[in-house]
Write an enzyme that holds these catalytic residues in place. Structure first.
Site, mmCIF file in Angstrom:
data_model
loop_
_atom_site.group_PDB
_atom_site.id
_atom_site.type_symbol
_atom_site.label_atom_id
_atom_site.label_comp_id
_atom_site.label_asym_id
_atom_site.label_seq_id
_atom_site.Cartn_x
_atom_site.Cartn_y
_atom_site.Cartn_z
ATOM 1 N N GLU A 150 0.818 -1.223 -0.150
ATOM 2 C CA GLU A 150 0.215 -0.117 0.096
ATOM 3 C C GLU A 150 0.873 1.265 -0.005
ATOM 4 O O GLU A 150 0.397 2.404 -0.549
ATOM 5 C CB GLU A 150 -1.044 0.100 1.224
ATOM 6 C CG GLU A 150 -2.060 -0.846 1.190
ATOM 7 C CD GLU A 150 -3.023 -0.445 -0.081
ATOM 8 O OE1 GLU A 150 -3.553 0.447 -0.403
ATOM 9 O OE2 GLU A 150 -3.300 -1.460 -1.060
ATOM 10 N N CYS B 165 -13.563 2.207 -14.251
ATOM 11 C CA CYS B 165 -13.634 3.679 -14.004
ATOM 12 C C CYS B 165 -12.557 4.402 -14.184
ATOM 13 O O CYS B 165 -12.326 5.211 -13.228
ATOM 14 C CB CYS B 165 -14.408 3.793 -12.595
ATOM 15 S SG CYS B 165 -15.278 5.454 -12.661
ATOM 16 N N CYS C 31 -17.717 2.086 -19.386
ATOM 17 C CA CYS C 31 -18.802 2.149 -18.574
ATOM 18 C C CYS C 31 -19.735 0.964 -18.844
ATOM 19 O O CYS C 31 -20.650 0.569 -18.115
ATOM 20 C CB CYS C 31 -19.641 3.584 -18.754
ATOM 21 S SG CYS C 31 -18.604 4.973 -18.272
ATOM 22 N N CYS D 220 -19.270 -1.623 -16.401
ATOM 23 C CA CYS D 220 -19.421 -1.430 -14.977
ATOM 24 C C CYS D 220 -20.407 -1.948 -14.333
ATOM 25 O O CYS D 220 -21.686 -1.946 -14.636
ATOM 26 C CB CYS D 220 -19.420 0.281 -14.922
ATOM 27 S SG CYS D 220 -19.532 0.821 -13.258
ATOM 28 N N CYS E 166 -24.838 5.132 -11.266
ATOM 29 C CA CYS E 166 -24.007 6.275 -11.588
ATOM 30 C C CYS E 166 -24.365 7.286 -12.347
ATOM 31 O O CYS E 166 -24.788 7.316 -13.444
ATOM 32 C CB CYS E 166 -22.422 5.668 -12.309
ATOM 33 S SG CYS E 166 -21.397 6.997 -12.855
#
Length: 360
Positions: A46, A201, A208, A211, A217
């Protein structure tokens, strides 16, 4: 079962369920830090992934974990070893903070990393989102995250037309991120929403049609996902100029100096810098008590930082004294070729100049 008395709760549940169903088929489950996802391995990944893409991070992560497989090995390493393995990854404060955090955790938490959000945030280089991601991915703790990918997903979900870094919008996004958290499968959900932003995204030309949450959205419904999120208000970056001296001795070694621990490239190795208004020959005489010859001025190098652009004017010169004239010390070494590339922390522009120097 639908809940007509609470459509908002139903919508949030639908979002997480749809996202998890997509993740089960398309999520990135084979990332190296997902194999044996210990708290230490997730933490390292991370930190490396902050402002850096997965494909770039993977080889650095694998080398780093091979050398430092656990917290004690990292805590007991030298900062030069850590920075050496970070060379080329950029944002070197991350490496210094990682090393310092390992030492603090090793000393303060019984030779292991802390298990609470509050304690993790107290470690160097870790904010709320990074701490939440680490604990969610490694331990399944229920914390929201708000990295760049997640911000983009949430901004498009609500079609927020204000820069997401604005304090009020950021507060709104944190609340949304928390509201959307499912009760179970927190680790999978956290990875899923990051993957959604990275794979579907995307910043430019989002996919899209593929998605899993496009029905909710608002940016997609409006037909304008590329309009979101709004960019940071533009500022003209100031220009800083420096003269770097690539001083070679008779053994074709070049002089490197360690930079101060704070500021740009803190703790890394670089070339001596001559004040821009000072003549290099006189500066070397005054600073190193040596004379230089065969002076060559190389083309300038530009390097962009977040808040300014650095213009480097490299000068190559030969020192006419023996190597011993300028002694090595804790903050000064003679360097030959790329023989210790992974043993010293070198900023990317310095590494490129060294590679060019030894191709001559």
């Amino acid at each position: 079962m639908q809940n007509p008395e609470n459509p908002a709760a139903e919508s949030k549940t639908s979002f997480s369920q749809s996202l998890l169903a997509w993740f089960d088929t398309y999520g990135r489950k084979n990332l190296p830090w997902k194999q044996n996802p210990t708290l230490y391995r997730i933490w390292v990944s991370e930190i490396m992934l902050q402002q850096t893409q997965v494909a770039t991070v993977i080889p650095y992560y694998q080398r780093f974990i091979h050398r430092f497989p656990n917290l004690p090995s990292l805590a007991n390493a030298s900062v030069d070893e850590v920075l050496g393995l970070w060379t080329g990854l950029g944002y070197y404060a991350r490496a210094r903070n990682l090393h310092r955090a390992a030492q603090l955790a090793w000393r303060n938490y019984g030779n292991e990393l802390p298990h609470t959000l509050e304690a993790f945030i107290e470690l160097p280089g870790i904010g709320r989102s990074t701490a939440g991601a680490i604990l969610a991915l490694a331990l399944g703790q229920r914390h929201p995250i708000l990295d760049g990918n997640v911000k983009r997903v949430l901004v498009r979900q609500q079609a927020i037309n204000i820069w997401p870094g604005h304090p009020q919008i950021k507060k709104q996004l944190w609340q949304q991120a928390e509201d959307l958290l499912p009760v179970t499968r927190i680790a999978d959900y956290t990875q899923a929403i990051m993957d959604l932003g990275a794979i579907i995204c995307t910043r430019h030309r989002p996919s899209c049609l593929y998605c899993p949450v496009k029905e909710t959205c608002q940016a997609y419904i409006q037909g304008s996902p590329n309009n979101y999120p709004q960019p940071r208000p533009r500022k003209s970056l100031p220009l800083r100029t420096t003269v770097m001296l690539m001083l070679l001795n008779s053994q074709k070694e070049v002089l490197l100096e360690r930079r101060p621990p704070t500021g740009i490239w803190g703790g890394l190795w670089s070339f001596p810098e001559c004040p821009t208004q000072t003549e290099p020959t006189s500066w070397c005489q005054e600073t190193f008590n040596c004379t230089i010859e065969n002076i060559q001025m190389w083309p300038l190098v530009r390097h962009s930082f977040t808040h300014f652009t650095l213009e480097i004017h490299p000068i190559v010169a030969q020192i006419d004294q023996k190597r011993e004239q300028i002694m090595e010390s804790e903050g000064r070494i003679w360097y030959k070729g790329v023989e210790v590339m992974n043993q010293l922390g070198l900023p990317a522009p310095i590494l490129r100049l060294l590679e060019q120097l030894y191709k001559e």
